[in-house]
Design an enzyme around this catalytic site. Structure first.
Site, PDB file in Angstrom:
ATOM      1  N   TRP A 131       0.874  -1.182   0.000  1.00  0.00           N
ATOM      2  CA  TRP A 131       0.000   0.000   0.000  1.00  0.00           C
ATOM      3  C   TRP A 131       0.911   1.233   0.000  1.00  0.00           C
ATOM      4  CZ3 TRP A 131      -2.203   2.832   4.686  1.00  0.00           C
ATOM      5  CH2 TRP A 131      -3.264   3.662   4.302  1.00  0.00           C
ATOM      6  N   ASP A 211      -0.021  -5.741   9.624  1.00  0.00           N
ATOM      7  CA  ASP A 211      -1.103  -4.829   9.242  1.00  0.00           C
ATOM      8  C   ASP A 211      -2.337  -5.671   8.933  1.00  0.00           C
ATOM      9  OD1 ASP A 211      -2.667  -2.755   8.497  1.00  0.00           O
ATOM     10  OD2 ASP A 211      -1.490  -2.148   6.752  1.00  0.00           O
ATOM     11  N   LYS A 246     -13.203  -1.297   6.979  1.00  0.00           N
ATOM     12  CA  LYS A 246     -13.876  -2.127   5.975  1.00  0.00           C
ATOM     13  C   LYS A 246     -14.880  -3.072   6.630  1.00  0.00           C
ATOM     14  CE  LYS A 246     -10.300  -0.392   4.042  1.00  0.00           C
ATOM     15  NZ  LYS A 246      -9.677   0.278   3.039  1.00  0.00           N
TER      16      LYS A 246
HETATM   17  C1  LMR Z   1      -7.088   1.467  -0.478  1.00  0.00           C
HETATM   18  O1  LMR Z   1      -5.952   0.993  -0.543  1.00  0.00           O
HETATM   19  O2  LMR Z   1      -7.765   1.745  -1.469  1.00  0.00           O
HETATM   20  C2  LMR Z   1      -7.697   1.706   0.864  1.00  0.00           C
HETATM   21  O3  LMR Z   1      -6.870   1.227   1.865  1.00  0.00           O
HETATM   22  C3  LMR Z   1      -8.130   3.106   1.058  1.00  0.00           C
HETATM   23  C4  LMR Z   1      -6.990   4.042   1.221  1.00  0.00           C
HETATM   24  O4  LMR Z   1      -7.019   4.799   2.191  1.00  0.00           O
HETATM   25  O5  LMR Z   1      -6.078   4.054   0.386  1.00  0.00           O
END
Ligand code: LMR
Length: 397
Positions: A131, A211, A246
């Site tokens: 992420w 996480d 979520k």
């Molecule tokens: C995502 O990766 O789309 C979600 O975790 C929302 C975000 O805050 O990026």
């Protein structure tokens, strides 16, 4: 003037997709961008269990006074139990403590500052890819960021590459692991893989930071906690970030926790004193509403049963969308090529589409997904799977 030298930075690559999608007048558009769950009507509803808990809170809450630096103890208790299991020896021995944070992102920020301040010199290892906010949070906190491979050229989990890289990580470094429903790829290690990861973590004396943002969206609420509970049981010290965005649909209420598992109850008190101190300088005390909702739901057997069913409904819908998309691609001769979508878990799929193909999908078919080829499967409109498959087939020609 004071602000003259300040330039502009590009918008967040995930959040800006929301705006671009909203502005697209094409009625046939698809929103596979930001990670939010959508139901058959294309809405992201507030779960019924949350509405009931909110009604109860409205009636019963008597004050809006600050809650402490670690948040509401009732929330800490239930989130600890949800993540570690109600019968966890860590909870019994008071070796695990949850600090309430503004969302899972707040928990990550708190852990990053904790590492920077209390474990100086330790780097953090992130999966490649991960992420994007993982990258920036640790970098901004001043923690050195390194990467372990996660996905191979064949767009499959590269467990050997991951283990080899971690086996060479400096002793004492932190390794960030996604408990389940890996974001962005959707590839999760098997139980055997997790045991091998645990071995390396132990041998290299790494500190795991797990996480856990998608509990309940992979194989089920309990099943998804398997890796986290394994690490917490086998290692003396673990950090866990948990998100209620979520699975409780509480996205904008910013509800999460940093759970610390320490070697002794006494050491946990030391660490929690540091966390409260760091949090005081970040957000002072955490927001209450979402956490109060979660505490209400998980503290009431009836509401909890309702919520468990609601999470399961979301999970099954995502699983069906995955198999539905693979089937819809079959007539285009693409079943084999996209078979991994059925193997991946959670909201996200690393489709294997190139940035050029993603751009073409957006420009020519109004299909919105992250430039890396990450699609939020949970955003697919099931009644238009054929249309989506056609668009994908068109850019794969
Ligand atoms: C995502 O990766 O789309 C979600 O975790 C929302 C975000 O805050 O990026």
């Amino acid at each position: 003037m004071h602000f003259d030298a300040i330039g502009r930075v590009p918008g967040d690559p995930i959040l800006s997709l929301m705006e671009a999608y909203a502005q697209d007048p094409n009625p046939r558009k698809f929103d596979l961008g930001v990670g939010v769950y959508k139901d058959a009507q294309g809405l992201t509803p507030i779960p019924h269990s949350v509405k009931l808990a909110e009604a109860r809170l409205m009636e019963q809450q008597t004050t809006k006074i600050y809650i402490g630096g670690h948040g509401e103890p009732a929330f800490g208790k239930v989130i600890n139990e949800l993540v570690l299991g109600a019968d966890s020896p860590l909870i019994r021995d008071k070796r695990a403590g949850a600090s309430q944070t503004p969302g899972g992102t707040g928990a990550l920020r708190l852990s990053a500052d904790f590492i920077a301040q209390c474990l100086p010199g330790r780097g953090v290892w992130l999966s490649d890819p991960t992420w994007p906010i993982h990258e920036s949070i640790f970098a901004k906190a001043g923690v050195k960021v390194s990467h372990y491979p996660y996905v191979g050229r064949d767009n499959r989990l590269d467990i050997e590459g991951m283990l080899t890289a971690l086996a060479a990580a400096p002793k004492g470094d932190v390794v960030l692991l996604h408990a389940c429903c890996h974001n962005p790829t959707g590839f999760d290690p098997s139980h055997d893989d997790w045991r091998r990861i645990l071995d390396v973590v132990r041998k290299r004396e790494l500190l795991p930071l797990i996480d856990f943002a998608y509990q309940g969206f992979g194989d089920g609420l309990e099943q998804d906690a398997w890796s986290t509970r394994l690490f917490a049981a086998e290692l003396p010290e673990v950090l866990i970030t948990s998100s209620c965005s979520k699975n409780f649909g509480l996205y904008r209420d910013r509800t999460g926790a940093l759970i610390v598992c320490a070697k002794t109850a006494d050491k946990l008190i030391d660490i929690r004193s540091q966390l409260a101190n760091i949090a005081r300088n970040l957000w002072s005390t955490p927001p209450d509403h979402g956490a109060a909702v979660v505490a209400t739901i998980l503290g009431d057997p009836e509401l909890k049963n309702l919520w468990v069913d609601e999470v399961e409904t979301m999970r099954l819908r995502i699983a069906q969308l995955r198999s539905g998309l693979v089937e819809a691609l079959e007539p285009h001769g693409l079943r084999e090529r996209f078979a991994h979508i059925g193997v991946q878990r959670g909201m996200f799929s690393y489709t294997g589409l190139s940035p050029e193909q993603v751009k073409q999908l957006r420009d020519q078919h109004s299909v919105y997904m992250v430039g890396t080829g990450r699609a939020n499967v949970a955003g697919i409109d099931a009644t238009r799977l054929d249309l989506l498959a056609e668009a994908i087939a068109d850019v794969c020609k």
